[in-house]
Design a protein around this motif. Structure first.
Motif, short mmCIF file in Angstrom:
data_model
loop_
_atom_site.label_atom_id
_atom_site.label_comp_id
_atom_site.label_asym_id
_atom_site.label_seq_id
_atom_site.Cartn_x
_atom_site.Cartn_y
_atom_site.Cartn_z
N UNK A 1 0.85 -1.19 0.00
CA UNK A 1 0.00 0.00 0.00
C UNK A 1 0.88 1.24 0.00
N UNK A 2 0.63 2.17 -0.92
CA UNK A 2 1.36 3.43 -1.01
C UNK A 2 0.61 4.45 -0.15
N UNK A 3 1.14 4.71 1.05
CA UNK A 3 0.45 5.61 1.98
C UNK A 3 0.42 7.05 1.49
N UNK A 4 1.47 7.49 0.79
CA UNK A 4 1.50 8.87 0.27
C UNK A 4 0.39 9.09 -0.76
N UNK A 5 0.19 8.12 -1.63
CA UNK A 5 -0.83 8.25 -2.68
C UNK A 5 -2.17 7.67 -2.25
N UNK A 6 -2.22 6.98 -1.11
CA UNK A 6 -3.42 6.31 -0.62
C UNK A 6 -3.98 5.35 -1.67
N UNK A 7 -3.08 4.56 -2.25
CA UNK A 7 -3.46 3.61 -3.29
C UNK A 7 -2.80 2.25 -3.04
#
Length: 159
Positions: free
Chosen positions: A139-145
């Protein structure tokens, strides 16, 4: 002597620039002798940093030196000096990863085990991607994706 090109293909979800995580990455290949056509039963490994002396090669070295168990002929392989090409194909197409100069052997398979790295759409670097099972999700927390790599495939061809 023949130059073989390893191309890879994968479905990338919200990531790009898939590549081995380090210069010392250990590549695992299935190898076949060009003399007797015997296929080694196990994957063999090689990396860009280790070099071995080739018997009768007048001081020449290779990244991989192998003696066929069937015909006892010595063969070798050496990475081409071109840098690794990170995989970023958005549409899941084959793209070249590396080129290897082969003498007396041919690589016929590739196992992506080991640690890879890629970049998320936010620019976040995922430096601990393990493709040993073929798929990877995070999970990419910066992009929320969600991010992921699936359907990894490889193919050898003449370079």
């Amino acid at each position: 002597m023949v130059f073989l090109k390893l191309s890879i293909q994968a479905e990338l979800e919200n990531v790009s620039e898939l590549k081995p995580a380090s210069e010392g990455f250990e590549y695992f290949f299935k190898v076949k002798c060009n003399s007797c056509h015997e296929v080694h039963p196990e994957f063999v490994s090689m990396n860009r940093q280790e070099e071995r002396e080739v018997t009768g090669g007048k001081g020449s070295t290779a990244n991989f030196v192998w003696r066929c168990g069937m015909c006892k002929r010595e063969s070798s392989a050496k990475f081409d000096s071109t840098p690794i090409q990170p995989y970023s194909s958005e549409n899941g197409q084959l793209a070249p990863l590396l080129v290897i100069e082969c003498r007396g052997l041919e690589f016929i398979g590739f196992d992506p085990r080991g640690i890879w790295e890629c970049k998320g759409s936010s620019g976040a670097v995922f430096a601990d991607v393990d493709l040993g099972e073929g798929d990877w999700n995070d999970y990419d927390e910066k992009a929320a994706l969600p991010v992921g790599i699936t359907e990894f495939k490889s193919e050898w061809s003449r370079a």
